[in-house]
Motif scaffolding. Structure first.
Motif, mmCIF file in Angstrom:
data_model
loop_
_atom_site.group_PDB
_atom_site.id
_atom_site.type_symbol
_atom_site.label_atom_id
_atom_site.label_comp_id
_atom_site.label_asym_id
_atom_site.label_seq_id
_atom_site.Cartn_x
_atom_site.Cartn_y
_atom_site.Cartn_z
ATOM 1 N N ARG A 92 0.861 -1.181 0.000
ATOM 2 C CA ARG A 92 0.000 0.000 0.000
ATOM 3 C C ARG A 92 0.900 1.234 0.000
ATOM 4 N N ASP A 99 -4.330 6.891 2.974
ATOM 5 C CA ASP A 99 -4.273 5.903 1.899
ATOM 6 C C ASP A 99 -4.412 6.590 0.544
ATOM 7 N N GLU A 102 -7.422 5.508 -1.729
ATOM 8 C CA GLU A 102 -8.701 6.096 -1.320
ATOM 9 C C GLU A 102 -8.785 7.563 -1.722
ATOM 10 N N THR A 105 -9.400 7.723 -5.591
ATOM 11 C CA THR A 105 -10.713 7.257 -6.055
ATOM 12 C C THR A 105 -11.858 8.117 -5.532
ATOM 13 N N ARG A 106 -11.565 8.987 -4.566
ATOM 14 C CA ARG A 106 -12.621 9.837 -4.005
ATOM 15 C C ARG A 106 -12.435 11.313 -4.307
ATOM 16 N N ALA A 321 -6.381 -0.429 -8.368
ATOM 17 C CA ALA A 321 -7.377 0.642 -8.323
ATOM 18 C C ALA A 321 -7.798 1.084 -9.720
#
Length: 418
Positions: A92, A99, A102, A105-106, A321
């Motif tokens: 990771r 992260d 995250e 993707t957001r 991802a």
């Protein structure tokens, strides 16, 4: 039993060359070598010929030397640099402790860049390019031959934009952040459009799309491109990022530091790797079978591009991802299946996983982009990370990125050549 550390020195105290040498356990000449490498700073004695040294600096260097003597370099001889930006561990990676997948993707690419630069989230962030910078950069790029590579275009655009910025030598945080927010959209605007040109406003991914593909993008395609940009913002001390930090250590301005990074990514083992994966994936799609394509690569003595990453024993989290986002694009299904077949075919003998280059190849092949598009995406995205590292390096002691060469040549003195 560990040796005890010496008592802290008086913060106001200055040391003579002899005292500094004794504390460091070296000869006086070596003390001046530390100064030339940027590891110590010195101050001339008023009215004298000698120099004095900050006691705290000397003590810190002595502690560092003791740690390195006791435990070696700590990382197999690799250079280590303190950073608060990106951490990679356990398959990771994290931007300022959050992260990175995250975040990507957001949030938009611009929002992720702002987080990396400032540690603050600025919802709805957009970058705007000054008209003067864009005009200068475009003229410079238009003068290049048609076969110029993406890194060529971006490097020339960066240099041209620098000439239009009289404040480029201001290395204060506010000024460098201002440069970052205008340079990135300037680079995108300077690239020649191949599709319907969009206004130079709005999300950066929307403006970049028409520089990469003639197709009209759907919402899912634009989201995939934006996610790819955000995933690639930074990745610790990659080769190009180290070059940027070396330039920033010498107090090169932000444009010059970015140019240093662009000079490194052209290598096939770095920014250009996605182009090799694109061609491999396209060959598999054309033939309908990965086996002969992979066999041909191995027979030619080439490694299979798009597989494996030295920092991730498992799957590259950026690939995972991006694959997930690409599943929302119907036209990406054949390329996704071909990528999976490449991994499965190769894994029969070598336990390798997909890396982000293969995921980028799925994006570029399924969206009608050329093989060089992945390199462009990578370079534009990573510019944000490079500037974050330059900013961090500007806060360090100048010229500290000065390793010593391990001389292995002829022992001097040698006679003068005839």
């Amino acid at each position: 039993m560990r040796d005890q550390e010496p008592a802290p020195l008086d913060a106001e105290r200055r040391l003579s060359t002899k005292e500094a040498a004794e504390l460091l356990g070296v000869k006086p000449e070596t003390v001046y070598a530390y100064v030339s490498r940027g590891q110590l700073s010195s101050r001339r004695v008023a009215g004298g010929r000698g120099s004095t040294f900050d006691a705290r600096e000397v003590e810190a260097l002595a502690r560092r030397n003791r740690r390195e003597s006791a435990g070696g370099s700590g990382s197999g001889g690799e250079l280590s640099v303190r950073t608060r930006l990106t951490l990679i561990e356990s398959d990771r990676y994290y931007y300022r402790g959050v992260d990175a997948v995250e975040l990507a993707t957001r949030h938009s690419y611009e929002e992720v860049a702002e987080w990396l630069w400032t540690g603050r989230m600025r919802p709805g962030s957009t970058f705007t390019a000054p008209a003067t910078s864009v005009a200068v950069a475009r003229r410079a790029v238009e003068a290049l031959p048609e076969h110029a590579a993406p890194a060529d275009l971006l490097r020339v655009a960066t240099t041209a934009a620098a000439t239009a910025d009289p404040l480029r030598f201001d290395l204060s945080e506010g000024a460098v952040l201002g440069t970052a927010r205008t340079l990135i959209p300037t680079l995108v605007a300077a690239l020649p459009a191949v599709g319907r040109d969009r206004a130079d406003t709005g999300p950066l991914a929307h403006r970049l799309w028409c520089r990469l593909s003639r197709r009209e993008p759907g919402e899912a395609s634009l989201r995939a491109l934006d996610t790819a940009l955000a995933l690639l913002v930074d990745h610790d001390l990659a080769a190009s990022t180290l070059a940027v930090r070396v330039a920033a250590s010498a107090r090169a301005h932000a444009y010059a530091a970015v140019s240093a990074g662009l000079g490194v990514i052209e290598g096939p083992l770095h920014g250009a790797a996605s182009g090799l994966a694109h061609r491999l994936l396209q060959d598999v799609l054309d033939q309908g079978d990965p086996a002969p394509v992979i066999a041909g690569e191995l027979r030619a003595g080439r490694r299979i591009p798009g597989l494996g990453h030295r920092l991730y024993p498992g799957e590259d989290p950026r690939a995972r991802a991006l694959f997930a986002v690409l599943e929302d694009i119907p036209k990406a299904e054949p390329a996704l299946l071909a990528a999976r077949d490449i991994v499965e075919t190769t894994a029969r003998h070598t336990p390798l996983h997909a890396n982000v280059d293969l995921a980028l190849a799925v994006l570029t092949t399924s969206c009608g982009m050329p093989a060089t598009a992945g390199e462009t995406i990578f370079a534009v995205a990573r510019t944000a990370g490079w500037i974050a590292h330059a900013l961090e390096e500007y806060g360090e002691r100048p010229m500290r990125m000065r390793p010593s060469g391990l001389y292995t040549g002829a022992k001097p003195p040698q006679p003068l050549p005839e």
